[in-house]
Write an enzyme that holds these catalytic residues in place. Sequence first.
Site, PDB file in Angstrom:
ATOM      1  N   GLU A 128       0.817  -1.200   0.000  1.00 31.88           N
ATOM      2  CA  GLU A 128       0.000   0.000   0.000  1.00 31.88           C
ATOM      3  C   GLU A 128       0.859   1.261   0.000  1.00 31.88           C
ATOM      4  O   GLU A 128       1.906   1.303   0.633  1.00 31.88           O
ATOM      5  CB  GLU A 128      -0.873   0.001   1.252  1.00 31.88           C
ATOM      6  CG  GLU A 128      -1.929   1.058   1.190  1.00 31.88           C
ATOM      7  CD  GLU A 128      -2.832   0.987   2.400  1.00 31.88           C
ATOM      8  OE1 GLU A 128      -3.917   0.439   2.284  1.00 31.88           O
ATOM      9  OE2 GLU A 128      -2.424   1.474   3.455  1.00 31.88           O
TER      10      GLU A 128
ATOM     11  N   CYS B  16       3.671   8.313   1.134  1.00 33.31           N
ATOM     12  CA  CYS B  16       4.114   7.354   2.157  1.00 33.31           C
ATOM     13  C   CYS B  16       4.343   6.009   1.457  1.00 33.31           C
ATOM     14  O   CYS B  16       3.419   5.385   0.953  1.00 33.31           O
ATOM     15  CB  CYS B  16       3.045   7.238   3.238  1.00 33.31           C
ATOM     16  SG  CYS B  16       3.453   6.042   4.509  1.00 33.31           S
TER      17      CYS B  16
ATOM     18  N   CYS C  89       6.268  -7.337   7.491  1.00 30.60           N
ATOM     19  CA  CYS C  89       7.439  -6.958   8.283  1.00 30.60           C
ATOM     20  C   CYS C  89       7.767  -8.094   9.238  1.00 30.60           C
ATOM     21  O   CYS C  89       6.861  -8.736   9.770  1.00 30.60           O
ATOM     22  CB  CYS C  89       7.146  -5.684   9.069  1.00 30.60           C
ATOM     23  SG  CYS C  89       8.576  -5.048   9.970  1.00 30.60           S
TER      24      CYS C  89
ATOM     25  N   CYS D  50       6.377  -5.636  16.095  1.00 30.89           N
ATOM     26  CA  CYS D  50       6.092  -4.678  17.174  1.00 30.89           C
ATOM     27  C   CYS D  50       4.662  -4.965  17.640  1.00 30.89           C
ATOM     28  O   CYS D  50       3.766  -5.180  16.815  1.00 30.89           O
ATOM     29  CB  CYS D  50       6.231  -3.242  16.677  1.00 30.89           C
ATOM     30  SG  CYS D  50       7.906  -2.882  16.107  1.00 30.89           S
TER      31      CYS D  50
ATOM     32  N   CYS E 193       1.565  -3.039  16.226  1.00 34.39           N
ATOM     33  CA  CYS E 193       1.529  -2.775  14.775  1.00 34.39           C
ATOM     34  C   CYS E 193       0.896  -3.940  14.029  1.00 34.39           C
ATOM     35  O   CYS E 193       1.309  -5.090  14.191  1.00 34.39           O
ATOM     36  CB  CYS E 193       2.939  -2.521  14.261  1.00 34.39           C
ATOM     37  SG  CYS E 193       3.026  -2.342  12.467  1.00 34.39           S
TER      38      CYS E 193
ATOM     39  N   GLY F 187       6.774  -2.277   6.355  1.00 36.39           N
ATOM     40  CA  GLY F 187       8.135  -2.798   6.386  1.00 36.39           C
ATOM     41  C   GLY F 187       9.135  -1.974   7.166  1.00 36.39           C
ATOM     42  O   GLY F 187       8.882  -0.820   7.510  1.00 36.39           O
ATOM     43  N   GLU F 188      10.270  -2.599   7.454  1.00 33.59           N
ATOM     44  CA  GLU F 188      11.376  -1.925   8.132  1.00 33.59           C
ATOM     45  C   GLU F 188      12.427  -1.596   7.059  1.00 33.59           C
ATOM     46  O   GLU F 188      13.135  -2.487   6.578  1.00 33.59           O
ATOM     47  CB  GLU F 188      11.956  -2.847   9.215  1.00 33.59           C
ATOM     48  CG  GLU F 188      13.276  -2.387   9.799  1.00 33.59           C
ATOM     49  CD  GLU F 188      13.323  -0.907  10.182  1.00 33.59           C
ATOM     50  OE1 GLU F 188      12.517  -0.466  11.015  1.00 33.59           O
ATOM     51  OE2 GLU F 188      14.175  -0.175   9.633  1.00 33.59           O
TER      52      GLU F 188
ATOM     53  N   ASN G 153      -3.698   3.645  16.450  1.00 36.80           N
ATOM     54  CA  ASN G 153      -4.823   3.252  15.606  1.00 36.80           C
ATOM     55  C   ASN G 153      -5.127   1.777  15.846  1.00 36.80           C
ATOM     56  O   ASN G 153      -4.322   0.924  15.487  1.00 36.80           O
ATOM     57  CB  ASN G 153      -4.479   3.491  14.137  1.00 36.80           C
ATOM     58  CG  ASN G 153      -5.678   3.303  13.251  1.00 36.80           C
ATOM     59  OD1 ASN G 153      -6.745   3.824  13.530  1.00 36.80           O
ATOM     60  ND2 ASN G 153      -5.507   2.538  12.205  1.00 36.80           N
TER      61      ASN G 153
ATOM     62  N   CYS H 125     -11.795   1.392   5.790  1.00 35.00           N
ATOM     63  CA  CYS H 125     -11.139   0.090   5.842  1.00 35.00           C
ATOM     64  C   CYS H 125     -12.071  -0.938   6.453  1.00 35.00           C
ATOM     65  O   CYS H 125     -12.134  -2.061   6.006  1.00 35.00           O
ATOM     66  CB  CYS H 125      -9.872   0.165   6.668  1.00 35.00           C
ATOM     67  SG  CYS H 125      -8.671   1.233   5.921  1.00 35.00           S
TER      68      CYS H 125
HETATM   69  N1  SAH Z   1       9.036   0.020  10.204  1.00 35.26           N
HETATM   70  C1  SAH Z   1       9.292   1.394  10.303  1.00 35.26           C
HETATM   71  C2  SAH Z   1       8.464   2.251   9.360  1.00 35.26           C
HETATM   72  C3  SAH Z   1       7.019   1.891   9.184  1.00 35.26           C
HETATM   73  S1  SAH Z   1       5.994   2.107  10.572  1.00 35.26           S
HETATM   74  C4  SAH Z   1       9.146   1.862  11.731  1.00 35.26           C
HETATM   75  O1  SAH Z   1       8.696   1.084  12.567  1.00 35.26           O
HETATM   76  O2  SAH Z   1       9.528   2.995  12.008  1.00 35.26           O
HETATM   77  C5  SAH Z   1       5.633   3.851  10.569  1.00 35.26           C
HETATM   78  C6  SAH Z   1       5.186   4.356  11.959  1.00 35.26           C
HETATM   79  O3  SAH Z   1       3.862   3.882  12.270  1.00 35.26           O
HETATM   80  C7  SAH Z   1       6.099   3.863  13.070  1.00 35.26           C
HETATM   81  O4  SAH Z   1       6.439   4.920  13.957  1.00 35.26           O
HETATM   82  C8  SAH Z   1       5.214   2.865  13.751  1.00 35.26           C
HETATM   83  O5  SAH Z   1       5.630   2.653  15.066  1.00 35.26           O
HETATM   84  C9  SAH Z   1       3.843   3.495  13.621  1.00 35.26           C
HETATM   85  N2  SAH Z   1       2.730   2.563  13.872  1.00 35.26           N
HETATM   86  C10 SAH Z   1       2.692   1.242  13.626  1.00 35.26           C
HETATM   87  N3  SAH Z   1       1.497   0.722  14.009  1.00 35.26           N
HETATM   88  C11 SAH Z   1       0.769   1.741  14.498  1.00 35.26           C
HETATM   89  C12 SAH Z   1      -0.555   1.843  15.032  1.00 35.26           C
HETATM   90  N4  SAH Z   1      -1.353   0.799  15.114  1.00 35.26           N
HETATM   91  N5  SAH Z   1      -0.975   3.060  15.409  1.00 35.26           N
HETATM   92  C13 SAH Z   1      -0.184   4.155  15.288  1.00 35.26           C
HETATM   93  N6  SAH Z   1       1.066   4.113  14.789  1.00 35.26           N
HETATM   94  C14 SAH Z   1       1.550   2.921  14.411  1.00 35.26           C
HETATM   95 FE1  SF4 Z   2       7.497  -2.545  13.850  1.00 39.74          FE
HETATM   96 FE2  SF4 Z   2       7.595  -0.790  11.814  1.00 39.74          FE
HETATM   97 FE3  SF4 Z   2       7.614  -3.442  11.332  1.00 39.74          FE
HETATM   98 FE4  SF4 Z   2       5.394  -2.307  12.228  1.00 39.74          FE
HETATM   99  S1  SF4 Z   2       6.370  -1.896  10.258  1.00 39.74           S
HETATM  100  S2  SF4 Z   2       6.291  -4.242  12.947  1.00 39.74           S
HETATM  101  S3  SF4 Z   2       6.210  -0.698  13.576  1.00 39.74           S
HETATM  102  S4  SF4 Z   2       9.201  -2.255  12.429  1.00 39.74           S
END
Ligand code: SAH
Ligand code: SF4
Length: 418
Positions: free
Chosen positions: A121, A134, A141, A145, A148, A206-207, A337, A380
Site C-alpha cells: 500500500e 508514504c 514486516c 512490534c 503494529c 516494512g522496516e 490506531n 477500511c
Molecule cells: N518500520 C518502520 C516504518 C514503518 S511504521 C518503523 O517502525 O519505524 C511507521 C510508523 O507507524 C512507526 O512509527 C510505527 O511505530 C507506527 N505505527 C505502527 N502501528 C501503528 C498503530 N497501530 N498506530 C499508530 N502508529 C503505528
Molecule cells: Fe514494527 Fe515498523 Fe515493522 Fe510495524 S512496520 S512491525 S512498527 S518495524
Amino acid sequence: MSALSIEPAASLALAAVTPISKPSLAGMDRAQLAQALTAVGVPASEAKMRVAQLHHWLYVRGAASFDAMTNVSKHLRALLAEHYTLDRPEIIAEQISADGTRKWLMRMPSSGPADKGAEIETVYIPDESRGTLCVSSQVGCTLSCSFCHTGTQKLVRNLTSAEIVAQLLVARDRLGDWPGQEPPEGAIVPVDGGRFVSNVVLMGMGEPLYNYDNVTAALKVMSDQDGLCLSRRRITLSTSGVVPMLGPLGEGINPALAISLHATNDNLRNELVPLNKKYPIADLLDACRNYAGLSNARRITFEYVMLKGVNDSLAEARALVKLLKGIPAKINLIPFNPWPGTFYECSDWEQIEAFSDVVFNAGYASPIRTPRGRDILAACGQLKSESQKMRAKERLAIEADAMKKLAVEAFYAHGAED
Ligand code: SAH
Ligand code: SF4
C-alpha cells in the site's frame, strides 16, 4: 475512539488483474538500465547516451510507452518494446478521501510463475504547501512490534529498488504530475504551482533498514538531479532502530531520520518494539547523536505512539524529554490506531494533550492536529461488505497500513520541516 469516527469513503475503484510477462524498466536505476540495453545488443559505445535518454524519458517526462521517446531511434524503440515494458505496478484498489488523501493498494508485476505479485500500500497526503507520499519498503514486516498490524503479517519479501521507485511513478501517473499532464478532477493542486509529490516518507509497510540496499538504491533514483529530483531533505526514513545501519545511512544517502521510540525504558520498549532487545535505547540514542548532518535545522523525529495506560503517563513524558536531551529532536505523538485483535487502546485525547504540554514546555514543538482522511481510515472497516470479491489478503493489506497514515499526519503536526 472518537478521533477515528467513521464517514463513508469518497470513492473506491477496483481494477482487473493482468499478468505481466516481459520485465519492466520502470523504476530501474542507471546501472540496471545499462544492463537491460546491453542485454538486447545495444553496443557499449552507445550505452551511456541511451541510458541518459531512457532515464530522462522515464523520470523527467514520465513516459509510459516507448513510442513517446521521440529522440530514440524507431529501431531501438521497437527492440525495447519487444523485450521490455514500462509497466507500473497495477492499482487494484484506490480510495480517495474527501480531504484529498489517496490510498492505493498496488500489485507488483509477477517475477515468475511462482510469484503471484506482491501487494503493498502507498498513501498520498496532499497539503497546501506539500504533497507527501508514504512508501512501503517490504511486503509485511518481520519485526512484530506488538502494537503494529503490519507486524502480524508474515513477511512475504523485500521490495526491489525498482518496486520502491515505481510507487512514486504510479502516484505521479495518477496525479497527472508529469510535464504536460492535467491533474484528475478534484485533486488538490499545490499552491505554488509546484509538484504534487514534493516529499517522500518511508513509513509504509516494512522496516526500511532491513532492506537497506534496495531502499538506498531507490532513494538515489528518487533524488537524482537529472531525474525524479526529490531533495534528500524531503525524504524521511522511519526506522524501529536498526542501529548498525544508521551510520552508513547517514554517511551515504543521509535522508531525514525518524525513529520509532515509543517507550522511555528498555523493559517497556522490549515489549513494544522487540528489536530493542538487540539494540537497546542507549545504543540507539548514541547512534542518533552521531547521525551525519544533525543540526537544529535538521532534527531527528522521534515517533511515540500513544497507548492508553501503557506509555502515556506524564512521568514518561518527562522521562522522554530527559532522554532526548542534547539531540536535535522533534517528537511526534501518534494516536494509536486500533486494529482487530489488538489489546491496546489509544490514549484519551486529554491525556495526549497533557503529554504534549509536558513535551512542549520542555522546548519541543508539539501541536496536536486532528488526523485527516478519517473517511478512508474508517472505510477500511466498511470496505468489507463492498469488497467481498476481494481476497482476504487484499483486504488485510488495505487495513494493515491505515495506521501509517496517522504516523505521517503526526509527522507534520509536530513541526517537521517540509
Ligand atoms: N518500520 C518502520 C516504518 C514503518 S511504521 C518503523 O517502525 O519505524 C511507521 C510508523 O507507524 C512507526 O512509527 C510505527 O511505530 C507506527 N505505527 C505502527 N502501528 C501503528 C498503530 N497501530 N498506530 C499508530 N502508529 C503505528
Ligand atoms: Fe514494527 Fe515498523 Fe515493522 Fe510495524 S512496520 S512491525 S512498527 S518495524
